[in-house]
Scaffold this active site. Structure first.
Site, PDB file in Angstrom:
ATOM      1  N   SER A  79       0.968  -1.521  -0.165  1.00 11.93           N
ATOM      2  CA  SER A  79       0.053  -0.114  -0.031  1.00 11.93           C
ATOM      3  C   SER A  79       0.640   0.841  -0.066  1.00 11.93           C
ATOM      4  CB  SER A  79      -0.944   0.017   1.589  1.00 11.93           C
ATOM      5  OG  SER A  79      -1.968  -1.411   1.294  1.00 11.93           O
ATOM      6  N   THR A  80       2.250   1.032   0.399  1.00 16.59           N
ATOM      7  CA  THR A  80       3.086   2.224  -0.034  1.00 16.59           C
ATOM      8  C   THR A  80       2.784   3.174  -1.086  1.00 16.59           C
ATOM      9  OG1 THR A  80       4.464   0.914  -0.028  1.00 16.59           O
ATOM     10  CG2 THR A  80       4.448   2.074   2.292  1.00 16.59           C
TER      11      THR A  80
END
Lengths: 574, 101
Positions: free
Chosen positions: A281-282
């Site tokens: 998700s980064t």
């Protein structure tokens, strides 16, 4: 002679008298010429003497130029951190050898030696000293203290030889940055290998951008998380977002470069730059930034995240499902995969690929290390790839790639090539503008939202205005299937987020949930607390003053409008 | 006259010889000393190198931290312990204004 002369004068004719006179005349002339010649020579010599002794004397240097080389020559130049702390140095150490022929009593010699040196294999050594060879090594690289003790023993047949040896005083702390060199003083890894030539012939020390104190904090906090979540490893990076200088870079497990033979290949692997991972998700940071930059989404628009996306044989689900329409800031705040995938569909795969290329995510890093991993990305770059890359799956980059990208997103949109060398001249303009300042500002607001009120609350270090994003990626097993139990939990942060100075990434490999985290092993539980501790401890060292958490000026800078689907509701969040 | 000048010259020559011998001897002594000093410099440089390496070794942050925990009562500064001058002037002002009221 005279008598003969007289005789000649007496009875010789006049003719004879004239010839004698002539002979005398010639002799005299010759004598004159000769004495003139000598006089001239003496005058010349005298003139030269006056010239040297009297005239030149004034210009004579008072101190004679030193011909002896008084500079100590060492095998390799030192490597220093940004504050001058020695990370690698070459010392001349004594090595102990013996000539067995001169050794009188091998057994008592070994007995005495074992009292000075530790770990002496007595049997082997006795056999060596009783052998026929004229040269056997006993111990290479002994300390000056041991050397004087052995000299004190007065044993015959023992001799010392000076050898150059590379020494790493910070031990495993600098392992993956500095690397190590072999016994023949050739760099074999890290900076030691990359700058082998320069280190060999230069005596000027090499200054790295690393700050050993930051490095220590990074290593300690990540080690703690690895231990408490029973993880297999981890990595951490700390960089200056406005210059690309790396202040800290650790990869765990690590090794002691002073005892390289004891290091496992697992510990030698640099997870921070050589390992490439699907970061999870980064990557929504880049996805959201690109959507804002291209204008396909705005801070006020949103997507429906009620139902999972089914595409071909894939299903895209949310980890923190809200099951409603989500605005762009909310998609970021709740880390919605569905919303992010839909966002990516709007700008398309080609635009995404181009942006990833701009970020440097499709090539090896420009960092000064031989250990640089080549990113992995789909080819061809299809629609489904675009959807999964939106939330960080289907593309694998090194943790260092990710931090350099995040630095560019938050610092006003300038991508700096990451470097391990200290920059003394910060004016050099090698940064590339890859995003607009406006997009960067909006991204900073959303990163703050995540820490203030989203998945990254555990990263909130009071007073330092942290902004960041969690990432929890399922690791792909060698067979290609995603395993639920093995994850990569990470957190990437920038602070102070209203005017970012530094970016930190903490990544923990295969953490298992524990009681304290209620069984969770996500980025928010594993990596975010480490980031909070790192920022809290490193900021005072780096001279960053904490700013009041209720500072109205900063709150205003970071104010964000979260629109609702029907009636826009103004909500302040910091 | 002639004999006198001869004596003077002989004296000058022998004097020069003696002086030259003395100077040469002095130079030799100085040369030996210089060489010894150079050796000393090298030896000192080497010890300095070893000592700086040891200094760096002894200053490993982890070691300092462990020693500090063991022997020093100070602990790392907490964020709320750091205040800027502006904070104090502000609180002083508000104090004054509340007193005035």
């Amino acid at each position: 002679m005279k008598a003969q002369f007289v005789q000649l004068e007496k009875d010789g004719p006049v003719k004879l008298d004239g010839s004698v006179n002539k002979a005398i005349e010639i002799a005299r002339n010759r004598l004159l010429v000769l004495s003139c010649f000598f006089a001239l020579a003496f005058i010349l010599a005298g003139a030269r003497l006056i010239d040297v002794a009297v005239l030149r004397g004034l210009g004579e240097p008072v101190i004679v130029a030193e011909s002896v080389e008084s500079k100590l020559k060492t095998g390799r130049a030192n490597i220093l951190d940004r504050n001058g702390v020695i990370l690698a140095t070459s010392l001349s150490v004594a090595s102990l050898y013996a000539d067995p022929k001169e050794v009188i009593d091998p057994f008592s010699t070994v007995q005495s030696l074992s009292r000075v040196l530790d770990n002496v294999d007595k049997e082997v050594l006795v056999r060596k000293l009783s052998g026929r060879k004229r040269f056997v090594w006993i111990r290479r690289g002994i300390t000056p203290g041991q050397q004087s003790k052995i000299n004190g023993l007065g044993l015959p047949g023992l001799h010392f030889q000076k050898e150059d040896r590379r020494f790493y005083p910070q031990r495993s702390l600098s392992a993956h940055v500095v690397g190590f060199s072999g016994t023949d003083a050739a760099g074999l890894a890290g900076v030691e290998k990359k700058f082998d030539g320069r280190l060999r012939d230069g005596s000027d020390p090499m200054e790295l951008s690393i700050d050993i104190r930051v490095q220590h904090i990074l290593r300690e906090e990540i080690s703690k998380q690895i231990a408490s979540f029973n993880a297999i490893g981890g990595a951490g990076v700390f960089i200056d977002v406005n210059s690309g200088e790396v202040l800290g870079m650790v990869s765990l497990p690590d090794f002691d470069p002073n005892a390289i033979n004891a290091a496992t290949s697992e510990s030698r692997f640099n997870r921070a730059t050589l390992g490439v991972y699907e970061m999870g998700s980064t990557f929504k940071i880049f996805n959201t930034a690109l959507a804002l930059e291209t204008g396909t989404a705005t801070m006020l628009s949103g997507y429906d995240a009620t139902k999972p996306i089914r595409y071909a044989r894939f299903t895209i689900n949310d980890f923190h499902p809200q099951k409603r329409w989500l605005s762009v800031p909310e998609i970021f705040q709740y880390s919605s995969n569905i919303g992010s995938a839909k966002m990516a569909l709007d700008f398309g795969a080609a635009t995404q690929k181009q942006f990833m290329k701009k970020l440097g995510f499709l090539n090896r890093l420009p960092i000064e290390l031989p250990e640089r991993g080549r990113p992995m990305y789909p080819s061809p770059w299809q629609k489904i790839s675009a959807m999964t890359i939106a939330y960080g799956h289907g593309i694998a980059v090194s943790p260092m790639h990710l931090v350099s990208g995040v630095a560019a997103v938050v610092n006003g949109g300038v991508l700096w090539p990451v470097t391990l060398l200290k920059k003394n001249d910060r004016s050099s303009n090698i940064g590339k503008q890859i995003l607009s300042a406006k997009t960067s500002k909006n991204m900073r607001k959303m990163l703050r939202l995540v820490v203030e009120n989203g998945t990254g609350r555990n990263a909130a270090a009071t007073g330092y205005w942290v902004g960041g994003k969690t990432g929890t990626a399922d690791k792909q097993s060698p067979t290609g299937a995603y395993a639920k139990a093995s994850r990569l939990s990470s957190f990437v942060a920038a602070f102070p987020i209203h005017d970012p100075k530094y970016a930190v990434l903490v990544m923990v490999d295969e953490p298992k949930g524990n009681k304290k985290s209620f069984g969770y092993a996500t980025g928010g539980w594993v990596a975010a607390p480490a980031v909070r501790q790192i920022i809290k401890r490193a900021s005072p060292i780096l001279g960053l003053l904490p700013i009041d958490n209720n500072s109205p000026q900063i709150q205003q800078l970071l104010e964000i409008n979260i629109p609702q689907q029907k009636h826009g509701n103004r909500l302040a969040s910091f | 006259m002639f004999r006198g000048s001869i004596i003077v010259w002989v004296l000058i020559v022998s004097l020069t010889g003696v002086v030259m011998f003395l100077i040469k001897h002095e130079v030799q002594v100085l040369d030996a000393r210089l060489e010894r000093l150079h050796q000393d410099i090298l030896a000192h440089q080497e010890s300095t190198l070893i000592l700086t390496a040891e200094w760096s070794y002894l200053n490993q942050p982890a070691r300092i931290e462990a020693l500090a925990r063991k022997y020093v009562a100070y602990r790392p500064t907490e964020t709320n312990q750091i205040k800027s001058l502006a904070d104090f002037t502000l609180s002083r002002k508000s104090e004054l204004s509340s007193e005035g009221r």
